[in-house]
Design an enzyme around this catalytic site. Sequence first.
Site: not given
Ligand code: KIV
Length: 309
Positions: A51, A185
């Site tokens: 993310s 999720e």
């Molecule tokens: O990349 C991330 O932070 C994630 C979360 C959304 C689970 O995979």
Amino acid sequence: MPADSKSKTTILKLRRHKRTGEKSVLVTAYDYPQAMIADKAGVDAILVGDSCGMTTHGFKTTIPVTMDMMITHCEAVARGANDAFLIGDMPYMSYQESDELAVRNAGRFIVAGMDCVKVEGAMVDRVKAIADSGIMVMSHLGLTPHTRAKMGGYRVQGKTAKSAEVVLKQALALQEAGCSFLLLEAMPTEPAEMIAKELSIPVYGIGAGDKVDGQLVILHDLVGLFWEFKSKFVKRYCEAGQLIQSSLEQYRDEVKGGQFPAEENFYAIKEEELEKLLGDSSWKYEDLRVENQAKPNHSATPRTTKREK
Ligand code: KIV
């Protein structure tokens, strides 16, 4: 490599939480100060999530995130966190292609200081290959951003009995393959609870209700540093972005207005050195001389030296 601190969170502690019903607390972090803050706050685990592509690099999705980017983020987080259990998120196409590639890339995360890697989807063979190589894996089911196009977008998963059952079966297969943790999720509370109860490994949720073994939240959502969208499951605890912006506005105003920097921010030069500088220089220092003499607490020694070119 420094030894782990005595208070380092291990898989044993996270398993104990599951046994005793104590909720585990997970948050994302992508750099050294964020990791230090999360660690000091006492979270149990930090996910260095891909993310970061959206929160930190400004991409629209996580898809452009590369292994090299993730490793740089993981190394910084590992330097900042002493105690939290560290999970490195394997980016798009770093594990899908083959078991060999998956194991090789998972190894890079461990070398970068992670305790575990996270892999999206029901990648049973990949999870088995990585786990068999001795690396802990967290599987990620439900809404999986790498395959969001196939899901028709960022949609809540497991809303029908049939689809919830699919997730449960995938979860059991991944546990069987050797994964150490599961992350769900964007799922309704009840199917997520059933999966958490069915599995012996810790099952965490991000938008999967309150009956799982722990919660993950994206740091930038939690502190108000991400504005593109806000998911239903996000609770914003502060507006750090606003705080930073108003501090920057104040800084801008103080520089323009001459209030910053102030006396307490200045470095001093010894009187005699300044005398020498003013005396020896072939530059004009009229302004400096006048300013210096005008200062109330300044040495009474007059500076008269001025040399023309
Ligand atoms: O990349 C991330 O932070 C994630 C979360 C959304 C689970 O995979």
